[in-house]
Scaffold this motif. Structure first.
Motif, short mmCIF file in Angstrom:
data_model
loop_
_atom_site.label_atom_id
_atom_site.label_comp_id
_atom_site.label_asym_id
_atom_site.label_seq_id
_atom_site.Cartn_x
_atom_site.Cartn_y
_atom_site.Cartn_z
N ASN A 135 -3.19 12.16 1.95
CA ASN A 135 -2.71 12.39 3.31
C ASN A 135 -3.86 12.92 4.17
OD1 ASN A 135 -0.95 12.45 5.47
ND2 ASN A 135 0.65 13.55 4.36
N TYR A 136 -3.56 13.11 5.45
CA TYR A 136 -4.46 13.75 6.39
C TYR A 136 -3.90 15.11 6.78
CZ TYR A 136 -7.52 9.79 7.55
OH TYR A 136 -8.46 8.78 7.52
N HIS A 139 -9.70 15.73 11.80
CA HIS A 139 -8.77 15.31 10.76
C HIS A 139 -9.49 15.22 9.41
CE1 HIS A 139 -5.88 13.95 13.93
NE2 HIS A 139 -7.02 13.76 14.60
N GLY A 146 -3.46 2.85 3.26
CA GLY A 146 -2.49 2.49 4.29
C GLY A 146 -2.33 3.46 5.43
N ILE A 147 -3.14 4.51 5.50
CA ILE A 147 -2.97 5.52 6.57
C ILE A 147 -4.25 5.71 7.38
CG2 ILE A 147 -1.19 6.76 5.27
CD1 ILE A 147 -3.33 8.92 4.68
N TRP A 205 -7.05 13.43 -1.32
CA TRP A 205 -6.50 12.46 -2.28
C TRP A 205 -6.32 13.20 -3.61
CZ3 TRP A 205 -9.07 6.97 -2.94
CH2 TRP A 205 -8.29 6.18 -3.79
N SER A 214 0.85 -1.20 0.00
CA SER A 214 0.00 0.00 0.00
C SER A 214 0.88 1.24 0.00
CB SER A 214 -0.91 0.02 1.22
OG SER A 214 -0.16 -0.07 2.41
N SER A 215 1.06 1.83 -1.17
CA SER A 215 1.85 3.06 -1.28
C SER A 215 1.36 3.85 -2.47
CB SER A 215 3.34 2.73 -1.45
OG SER A 215 3.55 1.97 -2.63
N ARG A 252 -9.06 1.05 1.30
CA ARG A 252 -8.49 1.25 2.63
C ARG A 252 -7.10 0.62 2.73
NH1 ARG A 252 -10.85 1.89 7.84
NH2 ARG A 252 -9.39 1.27 9.48
N THR A 289 -1.33 10.87 -4.81
CA THR A 289 -0.85 10.91 -3.44
C THR A 289 -2.01 11.31 -2.54
OG1 THR A 289 0.90 11.77 -1.97
CG2 THR A 289 -0.07 13.31 -3.54
N PHE A 305 -9.20 14.23 5.27
CA PHE A 305 -8.48 13.39 4.31
C PHE A 305 -8.55 13.99 2.92
CE2 PHE A 305 -8.73 10.00 1.09
CZ PHE A 305 -7.49 9.41 1.27
#
Length: 442
Positions: free
Chosen positions: A33-34, A42, A312-313, A46, A23-24, A308, A31, A44
């Motif tokens: 992130n949160y 938080h 991976g995060i 994408w 998972s990358s 999910r 890419t 999210f």
């Protein structure tokens, strides 16, 4: 095979690979992130980099997509059901916007999709907080992804996402002027947007439902009576009560039309009739009506399964869509408040504003949109009203009209034919063409 198809196939293979434990992010293509926008809150995001056969990603705009609800997930529904590179079956989408733009999906408000709140005070209760949270996210994004600071940045939205987009756009405009955010904000597009809730229901009944033989005289009386109660609550600024009465009114509409689909007036509700059951509160009912269609079982399985694993995060205790009803509940007191004044402020500030609407939408019908547009105080309104609209060909059927549009100064309106509330899923080629026009690519 073109570059777009090749990239989509790679994404598909990656999704298969991650099921085996990898998972990358796909380097150079996407890419995520949160961002912690407030303590315990938080959000999210994408990002998909544009993958065009004719241009580099830095030569194409950045489009942020905001879903409705509130509580509908852009990373899920907008991505896999409307404009992302893959569909819900992880097959390449021919009308993906990634072929003409970099796509940024943000799950907002906090608690939507993969975004999450650690405790109750992490949820937003109004669009002012929604806008403030997004400003924090955009500050982080444009700082960490400095290559996007000079790229034209557009906000596209759908449904309640349009209400949020208007507020976000206003705060972003101020933040740029104050030097708090470095980006090239180029405009906002309000799709089937919840800008003037009361205006929508003033246009709904006699002009639309009855002429289409969806209400008889008795039904019209029932619905008009329920709508009057909503109107009175809004005028008295009892907005929480207005939201509850709005839910009652929708139930009356469903009962008198045998379950008309609010997202496409020519169809019935796809599942069981959504009238309230004994003991069910209006929040749960509205979540079933207007969030569940964005969180179907198959989409939920995809997001909480292969996606999910790929990302991976995602914290172990967070499920995609798990806080959606809470999001709607906390925002319910703000739900019926109009933001027409914010659109006026955007136009006066010189921001490029586009309104686009589906011909077959009922929950945000086009006549209701036109009503609040005609009440704008913007000094260019008379010039806009005096224009005749221009017919646009359907991209897949030359000679067949797919839409109409009017454009005057920094305001544009698109009428999309044969589309309901979710225009990109109903008329994908026309939606892609419209996006290119708005972002000045055609």
């Amino acid at each position: 095979m073109g570059r777009t198809e090749a990239a989509s196939c790679v994404l598909f293979l990656l999704a298969v690979i991650v099921n085996k434990g990898l998972s990358s992010p796909l380097a150079g293509k996407e890419t995520w992130n949160y961002v912690e926008v407030r303590n315990g809150a938080h959000m999210f995001w994408w990002l998909y980099y544009a993958d065009s056969q004719t241009a580099q990603y830095k030569d194409l705009p950045l489009v942020m997509w905001l879903q409705g609800g509130p509580g509908g997930s852009g990373s899920g529904f907008g991505n896999f059901e409307e404009i992302g590179p893959l569909d819900r079956d992880l097959k390449p989408r021919k009308t993906s916007w990634v072929q003409a733009a970099n796509l940024l999906f943000v799950d907002n408000p906090v608690g939507t999709g993969f975004s999450y709140a650690e405790r109750p005070d992490g949820y937003a209760t109004n669009v002012a907080t929604v806008a403030s949270d997004m400003l924090v996210l955009l500050q982080h994004f444009f700082t960490e992804r400095a290559e996007f600071q000079s790229i034209p940045f557009y906000i596209f939205s759908e449904s309640y996402g349009g209400k949020m987009a208007a507020a976000i756009s206003m705060e972003l405009t101020k933040a740029i002027a104050q030097g708090k955010v470095k980006c090239n904000f180029a405009g906002v597009a309000l799709g089937d947007s919840w800008i003037s809730p009361l205006g929508q229901y003033q246009s709904l009944f006699t002009p639309i439902l009855q002429p289409l033989s969806l209400l008889d005289d008795n039904g019209l009386n029932d619905v008009s009576s329920a709508a009057k109660a909503v109107k009175e609550a809004v005028e008295q600024e009892q907005f929480q009560k207005a939201t509850e009465l709005w839910s009652v009114m929708e139930t009356v509409v469903e009962q008198n039309t045998n379950g008309v689909n609010f997202y496409n007036i020519l169809t019935q509700q796809p599942d069981e009739k959504l009238t309230s059951s004994a003991g069910e509160d209006f929040i749960s009912l509205q979540a079933r009506r207007h969030i569940r269609p964005l969180h179907s079982q198959s989409l939920s399985e995809l997001m909480n399964g292969p996606i999910r694993k790929k990302l991976g995060i995602i914290p172990q205790n967070v499920t995609w869509g798990g806080q959606a009803e809470a999001v709607f509940s906390y925002m319910s007191g703000d739900f019926m408040k109009p933001v027409v004044d914010i659109v006026d402020q955007l136009l006066s500030a010189g921001v490029n504003v586009t309104v686009y609407n589906g011909q077959l939408d009922l929950i945000v019908d086009t006549m209701g949109q036109e009503m609040w547009v005609k009440r704008l105080k913007w000094d260019g309104l008379s010039g806009f009203n005096n224009l005749k609209w221009t017919a646009l060909d359907d991209p897949v059927s030359p000679g067949v009209t797919g839409a109409f549009c009017k454009n005057y100064k920094n305001f544009a309106f698109y009428w999309i034919l044969k589309a309901g509330h979710m225009i990109p899923s109903d008329q994908g080629p026309m939606a892609l063409q419209m996006m290119k026009m708005i972002t000045q690519q055609v």
